[in-house]
Motif scaffolding. Structure first.
Motif, PDB file in Angstrom:
ATOM      1  N   SER A   1       0.916  -1.035  -0.189  1.00 59.21           N
ATOM      2  CA  SER A   1      -0.198  -0.490  -0.108  1.00 59.21           C
ATOM      3  C   SER A   1       0.413   0.495  -0.032  1.00 59.21           C
ATOM      4  O   SER A   1       0.424   2.639  -0.804  1.00 59.21           O
ATOM      5  CB  SER A   1      -1.237   0.009   0.773  1.00 59.21           C
ATOM      6  N   HIS A   2       2.226   1.363   0.749  1.00 58.66           N
ATOM      7  CA  HIS A   2       3.297   2.096   0.688  1.00 58.66           C
ATOM      8  C   HIS A   2       3.513   2.520  -0.523  1.00 58.66           C
ATOM      9  O   HIS A   2       3.633   3.914  -1.170  1.00 58.66           O
ATOM     10  CB  HIS A   2       4.115   1.724   1.653  1.00 58.66           C
ATOM     11  N   GLN A   3       4.115   1.025  -1.388  1.00 54.66           N
ATOM     12  CA  GLN A   3       4.636   1.614  -2.366  1.00 54.66           C
ATOM     13  C   GLN A   3       3.260   1.841  -3.571  1.00 54.66           C
ATOM     14  O   GLN A   3       4.020   2.680  -4.364  1.00 54.66           O
ATOM     15  CB  GLN A   3       5.497   0.272  -2.717  1.00 54.66           C
ATOM     16  N   LEU A   4       2.536   1.077  -4.277  1.00 54.42           N
ATOM     17  CA  LEU A   4       1.472   1.535  -5.390  1.00 54.42           C
ATOM     18  C   LEU A   4       0.570   3.329  -4.957  1.00 54.42           C
ATOM     19  O   LEU A   4       0.592   3.185  -5.273  1.00 54.42           O
ATOM     20  CB  LEU A   4       0.463   0.135  -4.334  1.00 54.42           C
ATOM     21  N   ASN A   5       0.004   2.814  -2.732  1.00 52.82           N
ATOM     22  CA  ASN A   5      -0.305   4.238  -3.311  1.00 52.82           C
ATOM     23  C   ASN A   5       0.059   5.706  -2.513  1.00 52.82           C
ATOM     24  O   ASN A   5      -0.406   6.754  -2.416  1.00 52.82           O
ATOM     25  CB  ASN A   5      -1.746   4.035  -2.497  1.00 52.82           C
ATOM     26  N   GLY A   6       1.189   5.481  -1.615  1.00 47.87           N
ATOM     27  CA  GLY A   6       2.228   6.272  -1.300  1.00 47.87           C
ATOM     28  C   GLY A   6       1.694   6.938   0.026  1.00 47.87           C
ATOM     29  O   GLY A   6       1.860   7.662   0.359  1.00 47.87           O
ATOM     30  N   ILE A   7       0.953   5.567   0.545  1.00 50.75           N
ATOM     31  CA  ILE A   7       0.219   5.500   2.005  1.00 50.75           C
ATOM     32  C   ILE A   7       1.925   5.272   3.314  1.00 50.75           C
ATOM     33  O   ILE A   7       2.443   4.567   3.501  1.00 50.75           O
ATOM     34  CB  ILE A   7      -0.407   4.217   2.430  1.00 50.75           C
ATOM     35  N   ALA A   8       1.765   6.385   4.105  1.00 49.27           N
ATOM     36  CA  ALA A   8       3.243   6.851   5.253  1.00 49.27           C
ATOM     37  C   ALA A   8       2.418   5.357   5.927  1.00 49.27           C
ATOM     38  O   ALA A   8       1.253   5.061   6.231  1.00 49.27           O
ATOM     39  CB  ALA A   8       3.154   7.452   5.804  1.00 49.27           C
ATOM     40  N   LEU A   9       3.680   4.312   6.236  1.00 54.21           N
ATOM     41  CA  LEU A   9       3.631   3.558   6.936  1.00 54.21           C
ATOM     42  C   LEU A   9       3.022   3.228   8.116  1.00 54.21           C
ATOM     43  O   LEU A   9       2.995   2.527   8.860  1.00 54.21           O
ATOM     44  CB  LEU A   9       5.272   2.250   6.554  1.00 54.21           C
TER      45      LEU A   9
END
Length: 192
Positions: free
Chosen positions: A133-141
């Protein structure tokens, strides 16, 4: 003597196959499941190191999805209002991962023997999924709310914003974020 050892082993294995009974406190969950055969805290920390997702968020995802029930499934729908019928999805286990998503995880990670009813596998899956989700959507971990929205809606669904019209997804995300905050405070207090 052999009989006693058999019953002790049976009790230990039985306790691993059930949900912990105090799931509102992360320290209590780990205390209940850290022993000779399993060490949930170690598994959670390992997933955190590998994927960069904090342990409280990993644990809050499991709390929200399955309540730590290793064999959780969605309730069956009812035919004619009272006859048990099909389940609405293939979600299963601690992570409530769908069959197809679990197969994708196994393909990407090479963990072909991974099972959704195994805590170590499930928490590894959640770390992997949140990292995607972080890689594909740029959501902070460390954004528990948005990570849960992507977990619930799927990566494509999240990017399309389908969660905006889903009060269920938003309620689940708020629940996961609130629990992640509580778990973080608890883990600091008990020194984990």
């Amino acid at each position: 003597m052999t009989r006693t050892l058999f019953f002790v082993a049976l009790l230990m294995l039985g306790s691993c196959a059930t949900a912990p009974n105090r799931i509102n406190n992360a320290c209590a969950v780990f205390d209940q499941r850290d022993g000779w055969f399993t060490n949930w805290h170690r598994e959670a920390k390992q997933a955190e190191r590998e994927f960069g997702v904090p342990v409280p968020i990993l644990m809050a995802t499991i709390y929200t999805e399955s309540g730590f029930n290793p064999r959780a499934k969605p309730p069956r729908t009812k035919l004619l209002g009272f006859i048990p019928w099909k389940r609405p999805s293939t979600a299963y286990g601690y992570s409530q991962a769908l069959d197809g998503t679990w197969t994708t995880y196994q393909t990407h990670t090479g963990r072909w023997g991974a099972r959704r009813s195994n805590f170590a596998d499930a928490i590894h899956f959640i770390g992997w999924y949140h990292n995607r989700s972080h890689q594909l959507n740029g959501i902070a971990l460390n954004d528990a709310y948005s990570l849960y929205l992507a977990y619930y809606s799927g990566h494509a669904g999240y990017s399309k914003g389908v969660w905006r019209n889903s009060s269920v997804a938003q309620r689940g995300a708020r629940r996961a974020a609130d629990m992640a905050t509580r778990y973080a405070e608890q883990l600091r207090a008990c020194g984990r």
